[in-house]
Write a protein that holds these residues in place. Structure first.
Motif, short mmCIF file in Angstrom:
data_model
loop_
_atom_site.label_atom_id
_atom_site.label_comp_id
_atom_site.label_asym_id
_atom_site.label_seq_id
_atom_site.Cartn_x
_atom_site.Cartn_y
_atom_site.Cartn_z
N GLN A 55 -8.46 -0.27 5.70
CA GLN A 55 -8.55 -0.47 7.15
C GLN A 55 -9.05 -1.86 7.50
OE1 GLN A 55 -10.85 3.19 8.22
NE2 GLN A 55 -9.27 3.37 9.80
N PRO B 131 -6.26 2.08 -7.08
CA PRO B 131 -6.73 2.75 -5.86
C PRO B 131 -7.48 1.78 -4.96
CG PRO B 131 -7.37 3.97 -7.83
CD PRO B 131 -6.90 2.63 -8.28
N VAL B 132 -7.36 1.99 -3.66
CA VAL B 132 -8.08 1.19 -2.67
C VAL B 132 -8.81 2.16 -1.75
CG1 VAL B 132 -7.83 -0.39 -0.72
CG2 VAL B 132 -6.40 -0.68 -2.74
N SER B 133 -10.06 1.86 -1.44
CA SER B 133 -10.80 2.74 -0.53
C SER B 133 -10.19 2.66 0.86
CB SER B 133 -12.27 2.33 -0.48
OG SER B 133 -12.42 1.08 0.18
N LEU B 134 -10.34 3.73 1.61
CA LEU B 134 -9.80 3.74 2.96
C LEU B 134 -10.45 2.66 3.82
CD1 LEU B 134 -8.00 4.94 5.12
CD2 LEU B 134 -9.72 6.72 5.50
N SER B 135 -11.75 2.43 3.63
CA SER B 135 -12.43 1.40 4.42
C SER B 135 -11.87 0.01 4.12
CB SER B 135 -13.94 1.44 4.17
OG SER B 135 -14.22 1.22 2.80
N ASP B 136 -11.60 -0.27 2.83
CA ASP B 136 -11.02 -1.57 2.48
C ASP B 136 -9.60 -1.70 3.03
OD1 ASP B 136 -13.29 -2.36 1.18
OD2 ASP B 136 -12.54 -1.98 -0.84
N ALA C 176 -7.62 6.49 10.25
CA ALA C 176 -8.46 7.17 9.27
C ALA C 176 -8.23 8.68 9.30
CB ALA C 176 -9.92 6.85 9.52
N ASP D 140 -5.60 9.66 3.77
CA ASP D 140 -6.66 10.17 2.91
C ASP D 140 -6.89 9.26 1.71
OD1 ASP D 140 -8.53 12.28 1.98
OD2 ASP D 140 -7.05 12.51 0.37
N ARG D 141 -5.80 8.77 1.10
CA ARG D 141 -5.92 7.95 -0.11
C ARG D 141 -4.88 6.83 -0.08
NH1 ARG D 141 -5.92 12.45 -4.83
NH2 ARG D 141 -6.71 10.76 -6.14
N TYR E 40 0.84 -1.18 0.00
CA TYR E 40 0.00 0.00 0.00
C TYR E 40 0.89 1.25 0.00
CZ TYR E 40 -4.28 -2.51 1.47
OH TYR E 40 -5.38 -3.34 1.53
N SER F 239 -1.66 14.98 -1.79
CA SER F 239 -2.49 14.60 -2.94
C SER F 239 -1.76 14.79 -4.27
CB SER F 239 -3.79 15.40 -2.94
OG SER F 239 -3.53 16.79 -3.01
#
Length: 383
Positions: A128, A121-126, A136, A140-141, A97, A105
């Motif tokens: 975590q 790209p990976v979402s922050l929720s994924d 969190a 940010d990204r 990651y 950014s």
């Protein structure tokens, strides 16, 4: 190669290689099936310095373009090691990651554009969900590389050393080079273990490569050793970390990865240093802990182990491979930076071809690698 066969302590020798880290060991293995090779190592065991201190990752998107090309060309061997000295795989899957704060950014978008299909790209929720301790409020990204893996560094190094010996190569440890001088037969290498002669000397001395050149009265390449710090800490007791990816700050201000049940941390420092037995500085350790604790829900109260190693660069951060144009028979294999292990299978084959006067292997050419781009005589090599 017409002058091969010069006497070495009662045996004939074609090539003397100085340094038995991953660079020297790998080219020794490649050359010893075709030439009589002597490998000299100053320490009591090969790989004591940079090679033995590396937590290497195989990543085809890591490093400058020519390193990425050599890494891709090394992929077949890493995935299909045809060696009787390798009983298990050389790679262990490890995702990666790249994490960025809001104020990073611009770097994030530039990195994503540069690496193209190599990352997603990976979402922050994924992210975590995979790494629950990722803060969190900090991240940010996230970008992910899927195809990277941990390298079994010692297994790779031992493969080369054992292959070299099985092909009749001679390794001398605790052998310090004291002088190198041009002779009528090529090169005369004076050491504490005796004097050796050969038409070709390969300078694979790592952080000491410029020192070896000075001994030989060859112009240095402007090599700058840079210290990198690493430490091992225990993970949170409630976390299973084996499946976690390596996590790298998008500006490479730190990284963290699982390592044998512990977490390996680094501030990704690049502090210029004299060639030495590098040791971690307390300030670098403190900086590392501070950066990690800001990005992750991890409280570092005890450090299980800490160390430092030297990564060696020239001005353009690309390796230096080839014969010196002003010193007949003096061959450079230096400046691999932090990429020497992941690129070793291809770089050693390339270097051996150049030593023997052969064309570059076709698969390496197919990746766009040109010998002139790594030549010690290329423009702008020194700062």
């Amino acid at each position: 190669m017409e002058q091969m066969g010069v006497n070495v302590q009662g045996k004939s020798c074609d090539i003397v290689i100085v340094g038995a880290g991953i660079a020297g060991a790998s080219i020794a293995a490649e050359l010893s099936s075709r030439a009589r090779v002597l490998l000299l190592e100053r320490e009591s065991q090969p790989g004591y310095h940079t090679t033995g201190r590396s937590a290497a990752l195989y990543s085809s998107i890591y490093g400058p373009p020519i390193i990425r090309a050599l890494t891709r060309a090394s992929g077949h061997f890493f995935n299909n090691p045809d060696s009787r000295f390798i009983e298990t795989g050389l790679l262990r899957p490890r995702g990666l990651y790249f994490i960025a704060r809001k104020d990073q950014s611009e770097t994030f978008e530039k990195t994503q554009l540069e690496l193209g299909d190599g990352v997603v790209p990976v979402s922050l929720s994924d992210a975590q969900e995979t790494v629950p301790i990722l803060r969190a409020a900090y991240v940010d990204r996230v970008l992910m590389e899927k195809g990277c893996a941990d390298i079994e560094v010692d297994l790779l190094h031992q493969h080369y050393l054992k292959t070299f010996k099985s092909q009749g190569g001679d390794l001398l440890t605790s052998c310090e080079v004291q002088d190198i001088e041009k002779s009528s037969d090529g090169w005369r290498i004076s050491t504490n273990a005796g004097i050796f002669n050969a038409p070709i000397v390969v300078n694979a001395a790592g952080a000491w490569a410029d020192d070896m050149a000075r001994l030989a009265k060859v112009k240095p390449i402007g090599l700058v050793p840079k210290r990198r710090t690493a430490l091992l800490v225990s993970p949170p007791a409630d976390q299973i970390i084996d499946h976690w990816p390596m996590m790298v700050d998008i500006d490479e201000q730190f990284y963290m990865k699982p390592d044998a049940g512990k977490l390996l941390l680094s501030p990704a420092d690049e502090t210029p240093s004299q060639p030495c037995d590098a040791q971690p500085e307390d300030l670098d350790v403190a900086i590392c802990v501070d950066r990690i604790e800001k990005a992750f829900d991890l409280s570092v109260r005890h450090i299980d182990h800490k160390w430092a190693g030297l990564r060696n660069f020239v001005a353009d951060k690309c390796p230096v491979v080839g014969f010196d144009s002003e010193a007949d028979g003096f061959f450079w294999l230096a400046g691999q930076g932090g990429y020497g292990i992941q690129s070793a299978p291809a770089l050693s084959r390339m270097a051996a071809a150049l030593v023997m006067g052969d064309p570059l292997p076709r698969d390496i050419q197919d990746e766009g690698v040109v010998a002139a781009d790594l030549s010690p005589n290329r423009a702008g090599l020194s700062a």
